[in-house]
Design an enzyme around this catalytic site. Structure first.
Site, PDB file in Angstrom:
ATOM      1  N   GLY A  48       0.850  -1.183   0.000  1.00  0.00           N
ATOM      2  CA  GLY A  48       0.000   0.000   0.000  1.00  0.00           C
ATOM      3  C   GLY A  48       0.887   1.235   0.000  1.00  0.00           C
ATOM      4  N   ASN A  52       4.018   2.001   2.531  1.00  0.00           N
ATOM      5  CA  ASN A  52       5.381   1.993   1.998  1.00  0.00           C
ATOM      6  C   ASN A  52       6.118   3.302   2.272  1.00  0.00           C
ATOM      7  OD1 ASN A  52       4.815  -0.541   0.920  1.00  0.00           O
ATOM      8  ND2 ASN A  52       4.316   0.262  -1.109  1.00  0.00           N
ATOM      9  N   PHE A 118      -6.675  -4.152  -8.044  1.00  0.00           N
ATOM     10  CA  PHE A 118      -6.722  -3.646  -6.676  1.00  0.00           C
ATOM     11  C   PHE A 118      -8.133  -3.763  -6.116  1.00  0.00           C
ATOM     12  CE2 PHE A 118      -6.804  -0.456  -3.316  1.00  0.00           C
ATOM     13  CZ  PHE A 118      -5.563  -0.628  -2.718  1.00  0.00           C
ATOM     14  N   ASN A 196       5.147  10.129 -11.771  1.00  0.00           N
ATOM     15  CA  ASN A 196       6.203   9.673 -12.663  1.00  0.00           C
ATOM     16  C   ASN A 196       6.006  10.352 -14.016  1.00  0.00           C
ATOM     17  OD1 ASN A 196       4.249   8.156 -14.118  1.00  0.00           O
ATOM     18  ND2 ASN A 196       4.626   6.340 -12.876  1.00  0.00           N
ATOM     19  N   THR A 224       9.417  11.543 -11.346  1.00  0.00           N
ATOM     20  CA  THR A 224      10.372  10.438 -11.358  1.00  0.00           C
ATOM     21  C   THR A 224      10.391   9.803 -12.741  1.00  0.00           C
ATOM     22  OG1 THR A 224       8.697   8.887 -10.543  1.00  0.00           O
ATOM     23  CG2 THR A 224      10.041  10.003  -8.897  1.00  0.00           C
ATOM     24  N   ASP A 258       7.237   4.793  -4.112  1.00  0.00           N
ATOM     25  CA  ASP A 258       6.836   5.113  -2.738  1.00  0.00           C
ATOM     26  C   ASP A 258       8.057   5.378  -1.867  1.00  0.00           C
ATOM     27  OD1 ASP A 258       4.198   4.664  -3.494  1.00  0.00           O
ATOM     28  OD2 ASP A 258       4.217   2.583  -2.822  1.00  0.00           O
TER      29      ASP A 258
END
Length: 327
Positions: A48, A52, A118, A196, A224, A258
């Site tokens: 999760g 994290n 999920f 990201n 990222t 994360d």
């Protein structure tokens, strides 16, 4: 600095496919997609996004508050004890009377492409958490609002604006289904926006905003780029490019983003500059990508600092050594 991390807590079912998903896709038949992948293994891990990030922060000497909704199995299966032993404050976690903790199934192929399903479970009750009450009880300096129950994300964001609480917008996986209006509500006014590179493009596409308009809506933007490192755009629009660590042997990409967020926020809490914050994030991310599972890594202080200094220089390493209490 009191950091509060709102978002998902889940059990991760990690599977590996010995091939590439793309080999099973027929581009002009995607509207009739029906595929099955035979996996060779199954690892069940704690995960999760909020769990994290909080775990990474705790490993870097912070004591973050976890703001999440879970099932009774969160306690019964030892996840709460695991986080508390690491240094995470779980006293504000909402425990559902009827629903199980969320479940995330992640299948990764040889190219590190992933298929994720999920089940939200108890996460749907996160909308009942009152961030204003938590802030009144113990003032929060910075609230990260990560992927969670959509109504909870919206409520937390609106509450943060109303009470003047600085927040980090980290919509992540929830961008896939959200429409432009919701995305605008989730990110506008954020002190920091994390995505990201694919998600950054998705934000622009769905909101109809240009890259400049997205940046104008937030304070600092952090993008990222996997092995290509990280781009940080500060409040003045200055771009800071930070390379990822070289020579990393990737085992599993799950949870890497994360852990980067945890490292970045730990640097902020220690009063470090944005470039160094991103470098800390990249260093802890390398530890995660080298292990299977999002919270299975161990940070040894001397090893972490040596790896940081080797990548980013002795001077930066000395600043981090003085600022961070790596476990």
């Amino acid at each position: 600095m009191h950091l509060a991390i709102a978002g998902s807590v889940a059990a991760d079912h990690l599977q590996t496919f010995a091939g590439q998903f793309s080999d099973s896709l027929v581009p002009d038949q995607l509207d009739k997609l029906s595929v099955s992948f035979l996996v060779a293994d199954l690892d069940i891990r704690r995960g999760g996004c909020a769990g994290n990030i909080a775990f990474a922060l705790a490993n870097l000497g912070q004591r973050p508050t976890l703001v999440a909704a879970v099932g009774k199995d969160f306690v019964e299966q030892g996840y709460q004890a695991w986080l508390e032993n690491a240094g995470v404050d779980c006293s504000s976690v909402h425990v559902s009377e009827t629903l199980h903790t969320a479940l995330c199934t992640i299948t990764t192929d040889e190219a590190h492409a992933q298929v994720v399903t999920f089940y939200p479970g108890a996460m749907s009750e996160a909308r009942f958490i009152d961030v204003a009450a938590l802030h009144a009880d113990r003032p929060i300096d910075l609230l990260l609002i990560g992927p969670d129950d959509p109504d909870a994300m919206l409520r937390h964001t609106q509450t943060a604006r109303e009470i003047g609480l600085p927040f980090v917008a980290d919509p992540s996986q929830q961008l896939a289904w959200a429409d432009g209006d919701l995305i605008r509500q989730l990110i506008e006014g954020a002190a920091y926006l994390f995505t990201n590179d694919y998600e950054a493009a998705l934000v622009e596409q769905k909101t109809g905003w240009s890259a400049e308009e997205v940046k104008a809506a937030v304070g600092v933007q952090v993008i990222t780029r996997g092995k290509d490192g990280v781009t940080v755009i500060d409040a003045d629009g200055t771009r800071i490019e930070v390379p990822a660590l070289a020579g990393v042997e990737a085992a599993d990409p799950t949870g890497v983003g994360d852990s980067f967020r945890g490292g970045f926020l730990a640097g902020l809490a220690a009063g470090l500059d944005l470039q160094t914050c991103a470098q800390i994030g990249c260093t802890i991310a390398a530890s995660v990508v080298e292990t299977t599972g999002t919270q299975e890594y161990t940070l040894e202080r001397e090893t972490f600092l040596a790896r940081f200094a080797a990548a980013y220089g002795a001077e930066a390493g000395e600043r981090v050594a003085q600022a961070l209490a790596v476990s």
